[in-house]
Design a protein around this motif. Structure first.
Motif, PDB file in Angstrom:
ATOM      1  N   ASN A 187      17.697  18.965  38.654  1.00  9.44           N
ATOM      2  CA  ASN A 187      18.018  18.888  40.301  1.00  9.44           C
ATOM      3  C   ASN A 187      18.859  17.461  40.467  1.00  9.44           C
ATOM      4  O   ASN A 187      19.934  17.449  40.854  1.00  9.44           O
ATOM      5  N   ARG A 188      18.408  16.474  39.602  1.00 14.06           N
ATOM      6  CA  ARG A 188      19.033  15.016  39.545  1.00 14.06           C
ATOM      7  C   ARG A 188      20.561  15.331  39.113  1.00 14.06           C
ATOM      8  O   ARG A 188      21.385  15.033  39.591  1.00 14.06           O
ATOM      9  N   SER A 189      20.656  15.725  37.950  1.00 10.15           N
ATOM     10  CA  SER A 189      21.921  15.989  37.162  1.00 10.15           C
ATOM     11  C   SER A 189      22.740  16.857  37.997  1.00 10.15           C
ATOM     12  O   SER A 189      23.982  16.692  38.405  1.00 10.15           O
ATOM     13  N   LEU A 190      22.315  17.975  38.806  1.00 14.83           N
ATOM     14  CA  LEU A 190      22.981  18.811  39.649  1.00 14.83           C
ATOM     15  C   LEU A 190      23.545  18.012  40.705  1.00 14.83           C
ATOM     16  O   LEU A 190      24.515  17.998  41.038  1.00 14.83           O
ATOM     17  N   GLU A 191      22.447  17.024  41.250  1.00 15.50           N
ATOM     18  CA  GLU A 191      22.954  16.377  42.404  1.00 15.50           C
ATOM     19  C   GLU A 191      24.064  15.445  41.872  1.00 15.50           C
ATOM     20  O   GLU A 191      25.237  15.159  42.677  1.00 15.50           O
ATOM     21  N   GLU A 192      23.842  14.889  40.789  1.00 16.40           N
ATOM     22  CA  GLU A 192      25.046  13.993  40.192  1.00 16.40           C
ATOM     23  C   GLU A 192      26.239  14.548  40.172  1.00 16.40           C
ATOM     24  O   GLU A 192      27.418  14.250  40.577  1.00 16.40           O
ATOM     25  N   LYS A 193      26.326  15.927  39.481  1.00 12.01           N
ATOM     26  CA  LYS A 193      27.233  16.577  39.359  1.00 12.01           C
ATOM     27  C   LYS A 193      28.131  16.891  40.532  1.00 12.01           C
ATOM     28  O   LYS A 193      29.170  16.842  40.599  1.00 12.01           O
ATOM     29  N   VAL A 194      27.277  17.126  41.595  1.00 16.18           N
ATOM     30  CA  VAL A 194      27.746  17.703  43.045  1.00 16.18           C
ATOM     31  C   VAL A 194      28.449  16.409  43.491  1.00 16.18           C
ATOM     32  O   VAL A 194      29.531  16.446  44.060  1.00 16.18           O
TER      33      VAL A 194
END
Ligand code: ADP
Length: 754
Positions: A187-194
């Protein structure tokens, strides 16, 4: 039963009741423990493994009195078992060494496969070790290690069952915690990606905004540049118009005087400067045609070239063009042939422009061919349902290299520099020809082989579309022929007027004899025409076509009549020679022909062309039209430019006119108070407004309103401008577009009129 037996029986019953009570209490405790396991799942869900182990430990403590706790976790990287938590603190080394021993003797792996408690003796003999795998259905998460004293070694099912449940729950709690961590990490890496993508998109949006604003700026700059380019193009066109007019004016004066000098020297039998005068004449004519070409090009480029579309007889057009090029072909000993089907019919097009293109192509063919063949062949062609007329101009001349063919239609391009030296030319002809043809929705193309010859093809639609810009034709003067001498008069530069009397002393009024020269092969016709003319009190001399020019030079007739033979071109070549001879060019020529040769005769410089058999009344009227005035008729010349006035005056005086000169409207009207002239020549070049004012004033005076006016204009007049001049103007000559012979022919129409 005895007392002893009875008391024994009651004791055992008591014991059994106690046992059963203890068992019930144990089960109740077990149930309570199990119901409290939810805490493990709930609490462990989000926390780190140590917290899970702590909760698990507190539950286990309620089941058994453990002296030592150890919790191992499987390391994700190398699948090794790492001791994560232990109690008491000092037990770590002992746990580690006991586990190493159990690994070595295989007990540890055995326990991994059991999914239940495995109990083994500790190295301390009075203690037991409990191993229990921490596993979910899918994978092993770790191992529980516990030490209990041997007193509690009575680990029955009632203990081991809840123990297993607690440890299984612990394993699931660990898995949940692990998955939660994984989910959290993703989730965190997705958020970072976003977040990064959002930043990227924001940056892109910013760049795009910048680009759009740059583009808007560039578009604005382009619009400004376009406007400026249009203004510059207009200014260039106007500049070219003005400059070429300024150049043409003195150049025309030079050519006019050169002609007069040639004429006078020939008259005086002086041939001292004959060659030099010829050189001046040909250099001047070259310059003039160059200026005309540049003007044409500028007109086409700026879209100011207007077309006059009319119905054209294709065969006559082809014959006329070929006919006027014949002298040039003969100069290089070439044979000029025409191949045009009789039934080729008509086309809609601009005659002047088509002729201009064909004359250029044929002129080039004659110029670049020596003792060879030049062929003009005309055919019709249909392409995708559209009808075209193709004019192929082929020659057997020097040909053009493949490489040089590419830029041939560019301005100022010649096949190679040696061409300029050897053949002259400006390299504009083909550029203009192509542009003109494209203006008429056609094209000019080339096929050529070095050393073998070339074919240039002019293709034009049979009917040039109505979308083409056209202009009405009111100036019906003969179209310009490039190999004809073009006389255009100068203007501007006000200088002192010369007196009329002194001029007339310089030049004798009558140079031509009052005789008509009839050039004809047929003695019958000759006899007939001579008799008719003599009966009408004209003096007539006769000559064959071979002796025509010589005779004309000898007797200087005021009119020449040539009878054309259908199957011979000699009459045409006599006409060409007459028009190319400065001493004879002004003498009007009437052609008599069995066919309608009007366009060709006009282009060749003939004054009239009458059809045979002759309408004698018309013939007489035509001859009388060109009759020179027996006594000086007055002509008023209104022109503010001295050089121009002088030129025109000389020509009129040589024609036998008594010339009244006026440099302004005021002087003109003063002169008109004394003499009513037979005609007025009015130059509109310096001020059209002045000219119109003059004409309006003239039309109000009863005695003067019918005097014919010939107007000279510097530019093409629109229909509106033409009508502004009024009915008094019988003819408008556009400078640069009429021949001297045409002007003289016109003036003669008014000389004898009362
Ligand atoms: P100009 O003839 O005045 O130089 P043009 O534009 O009419 O200009 O022709 C450009 C050049 O094309 C010529 O200089 C010549 O090199 C070449 N050219 C045109 N027509 C022919 C031809 N029929 N044969 C060989 N070369 C030609």
């Amino acid at each position: 039963m005895s007392v002893d037996e009875t008391s024994k029986d009651s004791n055992s019953k008591e014991l059994r009741v106690k046992y059963l009570e203890g068992l019930v209490q144990w089960y109740l405790f077990g149930m309570e423990t199990l119901t409290s396991l939810g805490e493990l799942q709930h609490e462990a869900g989000v926390k780190d493994p140590r917290e899970t182990f702590r909760i698990c430990q507190s539950h286990l403590e309620r089941i058994l009195r453990f002296e030592v706790f150890g919790f191992f976790l499987v390391n994700d990287g190398d699948n090794d078992f790492i001791l994560e938590q232990w109690t008491p603190d000092e037990a770590k080394a002992n746990i580690q060494s006991e586990v190493d021993r159990l690994i070595e003797d295989g007990t540890f792996s055995w326990a991994l496969n059991q999914n239940r408690s495995v109990v083994v003796k500790s190295r301390e003999r009075d203690k037991s070790i409990i191993l229990h795998v921490l596993t979910t259905k899918s994978r092993i998460r770790g191992m529980f290690y516990g030490v209990v004293s041997d007193e509690t070694d009575n680990i029955n099912e009632a203990i081991s069952y809840p123990l297993s449940i607690i440890l299984q729950n612990t394993a699931y709690a660990l898995e949940s915690s692990y998955l939660y961590g994984l989910y959290y990490e993703q989730n965190r890496s997705l958020e970072e990606k976003v977040r990064l993508r959002t930043l990227e998109l924001e940056e892109q949006a910013r760049i795009m905004k910048e680009e759009i604003s740059y583009r808007n700026l560039a578009e604005e700059a382009l619009m400004v540049a376009k406007d400026e380019a249009e203004v510059a193009a207009r200014a260039k066109g106007e500049f070219l118009d003005n400059v070429s007019h300024e150049i043409r004016t003195p150049l025309n004066a030079i050519l006019g005087f050169c002609e007069i000098l040639q004429y006078e020297m020939e008259e005086a039998g002086n041939s001292d400067f004959k060659d030099e005068l010829k050189s001046i004449d040909s250099a001047g004519k070259h310059l003039l045609s160059l200026i005309n070409d540049i003007l044409d090009l500028s007109k086409v480029q700026s879209g100011r070239m207007e077309l006059h579309i009319e119905n054209l007889d294709i065969q006559s057009l082809a014959q006329m063009v070929a006919g006027s090029l014949r002298p040039l072909a003969e100069k290089n000993e070439n044979q000029l042939l025409l191949d045009c089907p009789k039934d080729i019919g008509y086309m809609m097009g601009d005659e002047t422009r088509i002729r201009q293109i064909l004359l250029n192509l044929l002129g080039n063919a004659c110029k670049f061919t020596q003792a060879g063949d030049v062929l003009l062949s005309v055919r019709r062609n249909a392409v995708r349902g559209r009808q075209y007329v193709c004019f192929d101009v082929s020659d057997t001349g020097i040909g053009i290299d493949m490489e040089d063919q590419e830029g041939l239609f560019d301005e100022f391009t010649q096949a190679d520099s040696s061409t300029t030296r050897k053949y002259g030319g400006s390299g504009l002809g083909l550029a203009i020809s192509r542009r003109l043809s494209r203006l008429m929705k056609g094209d000019v193309t080339v096929k050529s082989e070095l050393g073998k010859g070339s074919t240039f093809t002019l293709t034009l639609p049979l009917d040039v579309s109505r979308s083409v810009k056209t202009t009405p034709d009111f100036a019906d003067e003969p179209a310009r022929a490039p190999f004809d001498y073009e006389w255009k008069e100068p203007s501007l530069s006000p200088e002192e007027p010369r007196t009329q009397s002194s001029d007339e002393k310089t030049l004798p009024a009558e140079r031509e004899r009052d005789v008509i020269l009839l050039i004809d092969e047929d003695p019958m016709v000759r006899h007939l025409i001579t008799r008719f003319l003599k009966k009408n009190e004209f003096e007539v001399e006769m000559a064959s076509v071979q002796e025509g020019i010589q005779k004309a030079l000898e007797i200087r007739p005021w009119l020449i009549v040539i009878d054309l033979k259908t199957d011979s071109l000699e009459g045409w070549s006599t006409l060409n020679n007459l028009k190319n001879n400065p001493a004879l060019t002004t003498i009007p020529v009437i052609l008599l022909s069995l066919q309608d040769e009007k366009p060709k005769s006009e282009a060749s410089g003939a004054a009239e062309c009458l059809r045979k058999p002759l309408d004698w009344e018309l013939f007489l009227k035509t001859v009388q039209t060109y009759r020179k005035p027996l006594e000086s008729s007055a002509a008023l010349l209104v022109q503010n430019d001295l050089i121009c006035r002088e030129m025109m005056r000389k020509i009129l005086v040589m024609e036998g006119w008594k010339v009244l000169l006026a440099e302004s409207n005021k002087v003109a009207f003063t002169s008109l108070e004394e003499t009513i002239p037979k005609m007025i020549i009015l130059d509109l070049t310096s001020s059209q407004a002045d000219g119109i004012q003059f004409l309006q004033q003239l039309s109000k005076i009863e005695e003067l309103k019918d005097v014919p006016v010939l107007a000279l204009s510097g530019n093409e007049l629109s229909l509106e401008e033409r009508s502004d001049l009024g009915d008094g103007v019988v003819k408008v000559f556009q400078k640069g577009n009429y021949t001297k012979a045409a002007l003289i022919s016109e003036t003669r129409k008014y000389a004898s009129k009362s």
